[in-house]
Design a protein around this motif. Structure first.
Motif, PDB file in Angstrom:
ATOM      1  N   UNK A  26       1.008  -1.293  -0.038  1.00 34.55           N
ATOM      2  CA  UNK A  26      -0.091  -0.022  -0.027  1.00 34.55           C
ATOM      3  C   UNK A  26       0.820   1.303   0.123  1.00 34.55           C
ATOM      4  N   UNK A  27       1.541   0.976   0.442  1.00 36.30           N
ATOM      5  CA  UNK A  27       2.959   2.201   0.734  1.00 36.30           C
ATOM      6  C   UNK A  27       3.114   3.501  -1.235  1.00 36.30           C
ATOM      7  N   UNK A  28       2.886   2.958  -2.220  1.00 36.73           N
ATOM      8  CA  UNK A  28       3.626   3.776  -2.954  1.00 36.73           C
ATOM      9  C   UNK A  28       1.671   4.435  -3.215  1.00 36.73           C
ATOM     10  N   UNK A  29       0.725   4.019  -2.858  1.00 37.30           N
ATOM     11  CA  UNK A  29      -0.741   5.155  -2.773  1.00 37.30           C
ATOM     12  C   UNK A  29      -0.226   6.235  -1.946  1.00 37.30           C
ATOM     13  N   UNK A  30       0.603   6.160  -0.962  1.00 36.94           N
ATOM     14  CA  UNK A  30       0.662   7.592  -0.285  1.00 36.94           C
ATOM     15  C   UNK A  30       0.673   9.178  -1.611  1.00 36.94           C
ATOM     16  N   UNK A  31       1.875   8.556  -2.134  1.00 37.74           N
ATOM     17  CA  UNK A  31       2.279   9.333  -2.893  1.00 37.74           C
ATOM     18  C   UNK A  31       1.743   9.778  -4.055  1.00 37.74           C
ATOM     19  N   UNK A  32       0.630   8.809  -4.349  1.00 34.96           N
ATOM     20  CA  UNK A  32      -0.607   9.058  -4.926  1.00 34.96           C
ATOM     21  C   UNK A  32      -1.149  10.602  -4.479  1.00 34.96           C
ATOM     22  N   UNK A  33      -1.642  10.069  -3.308  1.00 36.51           N
ATOM     23  CA  UNK A  33      -2.700  10.957  -2.501  1.00 36.51           C
ATOM     24  C   UNK A  33      -1.819  12.210  -2.214  1.00 36.51           C
ATOM     25  N   UNK A  34      -0.853  11.884  -1.670  1.00 42.01           N
ATOM     26  CA  UNK A  34      -0.123  12.892  -1.969  1.00 42.01           C
ATOM     27  C   UNK A  34       0.497  13.852  -2.792  1.00 42.01           C
ATOM     28  N   UNK A  35       0.350  13.343  -4.168  1.00 44.20           N
ATOM     29  CA  UNK A  35       0.504  14.171  -5.741  1.00 44.20           C
ATOM     30  C   UNK A  35      -1.353  14.574  -5.876  1.00 44.20           C
ATOM     31  N   UNK A  36      -2.138  14.376  -5.413  1.00 40.73           N
ATOM     32  CA  UNK A  36      -3.637  14.407  -5.470  1.00 40.73           C
ATOM     33  C   UNK A  36      -3.542  16.130  -4.526  1.00 40.73           C
TER      34      UNK A  36
END
Length: 231
Positions: free
Chosen positions: A59-69
């Motif tokens: 799940x860690x890559x998803x934190x960067x996706x939300x960070x991008x948003x």
């Protein structure tokens, strides 16, 4: 730039939404939960043949996706607030786990030693995770906003991919340097593989998720009453 009537046009800066909305706290909540989950699952080293990683890869890559948003819609300061909140909640999680170690175990509870081992590993990993998290997410948010100042609403892909490459590189280098020993990595070769493959994997996941990230950003921008599309 001089206009047709001889007056200087004001410089157009990138625009962002205000944080007092429905979507911002939801993104913050999911962001914080994913950070805690990834740090707990990272206590287990994982190997797929020659590929060495840890359980946080799920799940860690998803934190960067939300960070991008967050960076794209709400700006650097609002994203930094999310980073600090995630940092604080991870500290609280670590302190709670340590306090639980010293609570008297019930007679029927057979896993005290196993729980202590996990918490000890988690403590080192949370230090690694928080250090990498602060470095990587700050770089990620700064790059998104810096590129947006130049491109406004155009070239979203450049902001997302550029921030991913830079942010994930900083995060992975810092995290792996501290965390390698906690999951049993003891040779430079394994460390290099762990670091390089981790960066490539997390970057690839974010690139593959670009269509999803695009849709989420577009959805929130068009429903945020305070978002002003700069041109």
């Amino acid at each position: 730039m001089i206009g047709v009537i001889g007056t200087e046009r004001p410089e157009q800066h990138a625009r962002f939404a205000q944080v007092g909305s429905t979507y911002y706290p939801i993104l913050i909540a999911v962001f914080t939960a994913l950070v805690i989950i990834s740090n707990v699952t990272a206590t287990k080293g994982v190997a797929f043949g020659p590929i060495i990683t840890d359980g946080g890869f799920i799940v860690f890559p998803l934190t960067y996706i939300i960070g991008d948003v967050l960076s794209e819609v709400y700006g650097f300061k609002a994203t930094r607030r999310a980073i600090y909140l995630g940092f604080a909640m991870n500290i609280l999680a670590a302190l709670t786990f340590w306090a639980t170690i010293y609570l008297p175990a019930a007679d029927f509870y057979p896993n005290q030693a196993h729980f202590e081992n996990i918490v000890h590993s988690y403590t080192q990993l949370i230090i690694a995770g928080l250090a990498g998290f602060i470095v990587g997410q700050t770089i990620n948010a700064w790059v998104v906003v810096a590129i947006k100042e130049r491109t406004k609403e155009k070239h979203l892909w450049a902001r997302l991919v550029g921030s991913t490459f830079a942010g994930q590189l900083g995060d992975t280098l810092v995290f792996c340097a501290i965390a390698a020993n906690a999951i049993g990595i003891s040779t430079f070769h394994d460390f290099a593989v762990y670091t390089g493959q981790g960066w490539l994997y997390k970057t690839a996941v974010e690139v593959l998720f670009l269509p999803v990230t695009y849709r989420v950003i577009s959805y929130i921008k068009h429903r945020e009453p305070t978002y002003d599309f700069a041109v």
